[in-house]
Write an enzyme that holds these catalytic residues in place. Sequence first.
Site, short mmCIF file in Angstrom:
data_model
loop_
_atom_site.label_atom_id
_atom_site.label_comp_id
_atom_site.label_asym_id
_atom_site.label_seq_id
_atom_site.Cartn_x
_atom_site.Cartn_y
_atom_site.Cartn_z
N SER A 81 -28.25 -14.07 6.62
CA SER A 81 -26.98 -14.39 7.23
C SER A 81 -26.49 -13.33 8.22
O SER A 81 -25.64 -13.64 9.05
CB SER A 81 -25.92 -14.59 6.15
OG SER A 81 -25.69 -13.39 5.44
N LYS A 123 -21.10 -6.12 10.09
CA LYS A 123 -21.09 -7.55 9.79
C LYS A 123 -19.64 -7.95 9.49
O LYS A 123 -18.89 -7.15 8.90
CB LYS A 123 -21.99 -7.80 8.58
CG LYS A 123 -22.15 -9.27 8.19
CD LYS A 123 -23.18 -9.40 7.07
CE LYS A 123 -23.39 -10.83 6.65
NZ LYS A 123 -24.47 -10.97 5.65
N SER A 128 -30.30 -11.41 3.30
CA SER A 128 -29.54 -11.49 4.56
C SER A 128 -29.62 -10.28 5.46
O SER A 128 -29.19 -10.35 6.61
CB SER A 128 -28.07 -11.79 4.25
OG SER A 128 -27.93 -13.16 4.06
N1 GLN Z 1 -30.20 -17.22 2.42
C1 GLN Z 1 -29.63 -16.79 1.19
C2 GLN Z 1 -28.42 -17.64 0.85
O1 GLN Z 1 -28.09 -18.46 1.60
C3 GLN Z 1 -29.27 -15.34 1.23
C4 GLN Z 1 -28.02 -15.06 1.94
C5 GLN Z 1 -27.57 -13.63 1.80
O2 GLN Z 1 -28.36 -12.74 1.46
N2 GLN Z 1 -26.29 -13.42 2.00
O3 GLN Z 1 -27.82 -17.48 -0.15
#
Ligand code: GLN
Length: 485
Positions: free
Chosen positions: A150, A75, A174
Site C-alpha cells: 500500500s 506515508k 506494504s
Molecule cells: N496487501 C496487504 C493487505 O492488503 C498488505 C497491506 C499492508 O501491508 N498494509 O492487507
Amino acid sequence: MSKIADIQKLLTSGAISCRELTLSYLDAIEKQNSILNAFITVTPETALLTADAVDKKLKAGEALLPLEGVPMALKDNLSTAGIKTTCASRALSNYIPIYDAFVWSLLYRQNAPLLGKCNMDEFAMGSTCETSFFGGAKNPHDLTRVAGGSSGGSASAVASNLAPYALGSDTGGSIRGPASFCGLVGLKPTYGTVSRNGAVAYASSLDQIGPITTCIQDAAAVFDVISERDENDMTCVGASEKTLPLLGRPLNGTKIGIADEFFEDVNPDVCQAVQNASRTLQKLGAELVPVSFPMLKYALPVYYILADAEASSNLGRFDGIRYGPAADSYDDINDMICKTRDMVFGKEVKRRILLGTYVLSAGYFDAYYKKAQMIREAMTRQMKNDIFKKCDMLLTPTDPVTAMPFGTNMSPVETYQKDICTVTANITGLPALSAPCGYDGANLPIGMQLIGKPFCEADILNAFYLFEKETDGTFLTNLEMGYRL
Ligand code: GLN
C-alpha cells in the site's frame, strides 16, 4: 553507495544550502506530482523552516546528525501535527492530527525537511495503491503500471527522486511490495522495534513502520534513527544495536535457507533473478541450505482473517462523530453511523470490515479467528524451531509478479495472492528486507526478500549490502527527476 551520505557531503562542503536543495525537490514535486500522484499533500512551509534551521547550524560549523538536512516524505497514515493525514480515505480527507507520530518526531528532531505526505491504498488495505480515494500512484519505471501497495506513493516518490527516502508502513508487505515494484530497498523491521504510536492502525499486531530507500546503507541509516524505544507504545522495545556500522561483515559461515514453497506460482523471470542472486550470495561466502516451510499454504488465510478482524475493530472509530464527514440526513444515531460509514469508506475497506466482523462474530469466532491465531502460533514455532535451527535467514522473492498495469481486473482473492511471500514475516513478527535483484522481460524491477531472525536486521541488511556492492549497484533505481546529485 548512499544518497543520504552524498547529500550530507554536499551540505557540509557548502556546495549547496539545505534551502536550495529542499527547493529543488519541491520544484521537482510540483512538476512531476501531477503525473506520478505520489504525494497527497506537499508541505513546503514545514520543509523550508527545517531547511533554514539546518543552514543556520551549518553556518555555525556544527556537525550534522545522521539524517539531518536530508529531505524526506512520510506515508499519509503517519500522524503529523498541523498537517493533513488522510490515510487516502474520504473518512479522513480533511483530518489534521494534533500530535506527531513518534517516528516523525524522531525525524523532526533530526531536522529532516518534510516534503510531504505520500499516497497509499485506503487505510493501507491493498497491494497496488489503487484503493486510494485519490487514485493510485504511478510507477516511475513505467507510468502505465502501478507502484505497488500500500505504500505506493512513498515508493513512487523515492524511485523518481522526488524524495531521497520515505517512510512506509507494512502490515502484510506494504513496504516491501512497492519497493520491489519500483526497484528500491524496503525494510519491515521486527515487530516491536519501531513505535506505532501515531500511525493510524490497520492491524495492530501486524503493523510496523520502516524505510523505503534507494540503497541498503540508507535503509540502515533510517532504521537506526527510527528504531527507538517508545514508552507510549507498550509493544515497542526499540533496537539494541545500530546496523549501519555493522554493514560490510563477510558472509562466510552465514547459512541462507531456500524454501521451494516460496517459489511456487512465481513468475519465471522473478524465480530466475532470485536464483541468480542466491548464487551471488553463495559466491560471497554464504552457504545455501534447502529448507521447507509447509505452513506457507496457511499464510494468506491466516493473514487475511487476522488483519481483517483487527481492522474491523480499529476502524470502528470512524463513525462520523469523532472524525471526518458525516451523513446529513438520517433517522437516528445508528442510521447516521451506517450512512456515514457507507459514504466515507471505499469498497475494499468495507469488504475488510465485513469479513473481519464476520470472523469475530459469535459462532464463527472459534472456526476462524481462534483457529487463525492458533496457526499463527504454529507458524511462528516452525520458523523458530525448524527453519532458523537450519539457517540464519531465508531468501525468497518479494512478490510473485512484477508491477502490473493499472486497472488489471483482478478479483480480491487474486490480489490477496500477490502477498504470498510477504505476509509470513508479519504473522511471525520477523524482520524482512526487500532489495532489487533484476529486471523482467518488460524491463520492470524484480525484488528479492530476506527474512531474518527476530531483531537481526543488521544481518539481513549486511547480506544485501554485500550483494549490492558485488553487483555494483546495477539493480538500483536511478531515475533522477528531483535534485541531481
Ligand atoms: N496487501 C496487504 C493487505 O492488503 C498488505 C497491506 C499492508 O501491508 N498494509 O492487507
